[in-house]
Motif scaffolding. Structure first.
Motif, PDB file in Angstrom:
ATOM      1  N   ILE A  36      -7.330   7.383  -2.233  1.00 23.77           N
ATOM      2  CA  ILE A  36      -7.050   5.789  -1.541  1.00 23.77           C
ATOM      3  C   ILE A  36      -5.506   5.445  -1.792  1.00 23.77           C
ATOM      4  O   ILE A  36      -5.197   4.946  -0.862  1.00 23.77           O
ATOM      5  CB  ILE A  36      -7.793   4.782  -2.681  1.00 23.77           C
ATOM      6  N   ILE A  37      -4.841   5.845  -2.905  1.00 24.75           N
ATOM      7  CA  ILE A  37      -3.369   5.598  -3.149  1.00 24.75           C
ATOM      8  C   ILE A  37      -2.375   6.233  -2.012  1.00 24.75           C
ATOM      9  O   ILE A  37      -1.748   5.685  -1.241  1.00 24.75           O
ATOM     10  CB  ILE A  37      -2.925   5.811  -4.390  1.00 24.75           C
ATOM     11  N   ALA A  38      -3.025   7.573  -1.567  1.00 25.10           N
ATOM     12  CA  ALA A  38      -2.577   8.448  -0.805  1.00 25.10           C
ATOM     13  C   ALA A  38      -2.443   7.860   0.758  1.00 25.10           C
ATOM     14  O   ALA A  38      -1.305   7.669   1.639  1.00 25.10           O
ATOM     15  CB  ALA A  38      -2.628   9.777  -0.820  1.00 25.10           C
ATOM     16  N   LEU A  39      -3.494   7.333   1.040  1.00 28.56           N
ATOM     17  CA  LEU A  39      -3.859   6.837   2.239  1.00 28.56           C
ATOM     18  C   LEU A  39      -3.255   5.468   2.527  1.00 28.56           C
ATOM     19  O   LEU A  39      -2.679   5.060   3.582  1.00 28.56           O
ATOM     20  CB  LEU A  39      -5.472   6.408   2.540  1.00 28.56           C
ATOM     21  N   TYR A  40      -3.005   4.428   1.257  1.00 26.52           N
ATOM     22  CA  TYR A  40      -2.289   3.416   1.573  1.00 26.52           C
ATOM     23  C   TYR A  40      -0.964   3.648   1.910  1.00 26.52           C
ATOM     24  O   TYR A  40      -0.308   2.910   2.483  1.00 26.52           O
ATOM     25  CB  TYR A  40      -2.618   2.480   0.151  1.00 26.52           C
ATOM     26  N   ILE A  41      -0.265   4.458   1.104  1.00 29.10           N
ATOM     27  CA  ILE A  41       0.939   4.861   1.082  1.00 29.10           C
ATOM     28  C   ILE A  41       1.336   5.544   2.553  1.00 29.10           C
ATOM     29  O   ILE A  41       2.206   5.057   3.335  1.00 29.10           O
ATOM     30  CB  ILE A  41       1.593   5.917   0.187  1.00 29.10           C
ATOM     31  N   TYR A  42       0.318   6.174   3.193  1.00 32.48           N
ATOM     32  CA  TYR A  42       0.787   6.908   4.562  1.00 32.48           C
ATOM     33  C   TYR A  42       0.884   5.663   5.595  1.00 32.48           C
ATOM     34  O   TYR A  42       1.350   5.666   6.443  1.00 32.48           O
ATOM     35  CB  TYR A  42      -0.467   7.812   4.701  1.00 32.48           C
ATOM     36  N   GLU A  44       1.431   2.528   5.138  1.00 33.55           N
ATOM     37  CA  GLU A  44       2.234   1.540   5.034  1.00 33.55           C
ATOM     38  C   GLU A  44       3.771   2.324   5.448  1.00 33.55           C
ATOM     39  O   GLU A  44       4.463   1.560   5.875  1.00 33.55           O
ATOM     40  CB  GLU A  44       2.632   1.160   3.325  1.00 33.55           C
ATOM     41  N   SER A  45       3.587   3.538   5.236  1.00 35.31           N
ATOM     42  CA  SER A  45       4.891   4.313   5.990  1.00 35.31           C
ATOM     43  C   SER A  45       5.056   4.684   7.349  1.00 35.31           C
ATOM     44  O   SER A  45       6.116   5.025   7.702  1.00 35.31           O
ATOM     45  CB  SER A  45       5.255   5.375   4.777  1.00 35.31           C
ATOM     46  N   THR A  46       3.959   4.485   7.859  1.00 35.54           N
ATOM     47  CA  THR A  46       3.719   4.783   9.301  1.00 35.54           C
ATOM     48  C   THR A  46       3.727   3.765  10.264  1.00 35.54           C
ATOM     49  O   THR A  46       3.415   3.821  11.503  1.00 35.54           O
ATOM     50  CB  THR A  46       2.655   5.824   9.606  1.00 35.54           C
ATOM     51  N   VAL A  47       3.630   2.376   9.738  1.00 35.57           N
ATOM     52  CA  VAL A  47       3.190   1.493  10.445  1.00 35.57           C
ATOM     53  C   VAL A  47       4.301   1.079  11.583  1.00 35.57           C
ATOM     54  O   VAL A  47       5.587   1.430  11.239  1.00 35.57           O
ATOM     55  CB  VAL A  47       2.942  -0.004   9.786  1.00 35.57           C
ATOM     56  N   ASP A  48       3.912   0.569  12.619  1.00 35.73           N
ATOM     57  CA  ASP A  48       5.151   0.600  13.867  1.00 35.73           C
ATOM     58  C   ASP A  48       5.935   1.504  14.124  1.00 35.73           C
ATOM     59  O   ASP A  48       6.972   1.276  14.556  1.00 35.73           O
ATOM     60  CB  ASP A  48       5.594  -0.806  13.617  1.00 35.73           C
TER      61      ASP A  48
END
Length: 165
Positions: A36-42, A44-48
């Motif tokens: 869950i933490i890894a998916l959240y970071i991914y 947030e870092s790939t948005v837009d």
């Protein structure tokens, strides 16, 4: 060798049931938390990242409401007072309702509408298929529609200059 080790693991799990249950449950919870933490970071870092100049696009969020619904006049005031801001565009995202639009006896239902200004297209680099790409909203009551909506309402004819109800 693999079958022997598998049998040994199963025997140990059967003899120490409580200990095995605690180990497996702890591992599953820890693994799920890491995922869950890894998916959240991914996320947030790939948005837009699909926008060409995504590194210099920022979103202004109100600290009181934790919302980006800020008055339209704020975009112009910020651009005038801060020379670091090249372009500013207010964006109001209208969703949650179904909007019915029509023209020439044909109707369509819209679920999402964005209210903005001409700078929006400069900032995000959307391609205008037909019309003035430098100033897509020439008047106050102008609209930019998608190709799909244009085909639904107007067919193959040009939607420029036509009125949408």
């Amino acid at each position: 060798m693999f079958i022997y080790n598998l049998k040994l693991i199963i025997r140990r799990l059967k003899t120490n049931k409580l200990y095995s249950f605690l180990n497996i449950t702890g591992f599953a919870i820890g693994f799920a938390a890491v995922l869950i933490i890894a998916l959240y970071i991914y996320n947030e870092s790939t948005v837009d990242r699909n926008f060409s100049d995504y590194q210099s696009i920022y979103r202004l969020i109100s600290s009181e409401d934790n919302d980006c619904a800020i008055r339209f006049e704020a975009a112009q005031v910020l651009a005038e007072q801060y020379p670091e801001i090249e372009y500013s565009s207010p964006v109001q995202y209208l969703s949650g309702y179904s909007y019915n639009v029509g023209c020439e006896g044909k109707f369509a239902s819209l679920d999402d509408i964005i209210s903005t200004n001409n700078m929006f297209f400069r900032i995000f680099g959307f391609r205008i298929v037909e019309g003035n790409s430098g100033e897509p909203f020439p008047e106050r009551n102008s609209a930019v529609i998608s190709r799909r909506l244009s085909e639904l309402l107007f067919g193959e004819s040009s939607p420029l200059g036509k009125t949408i109800d």
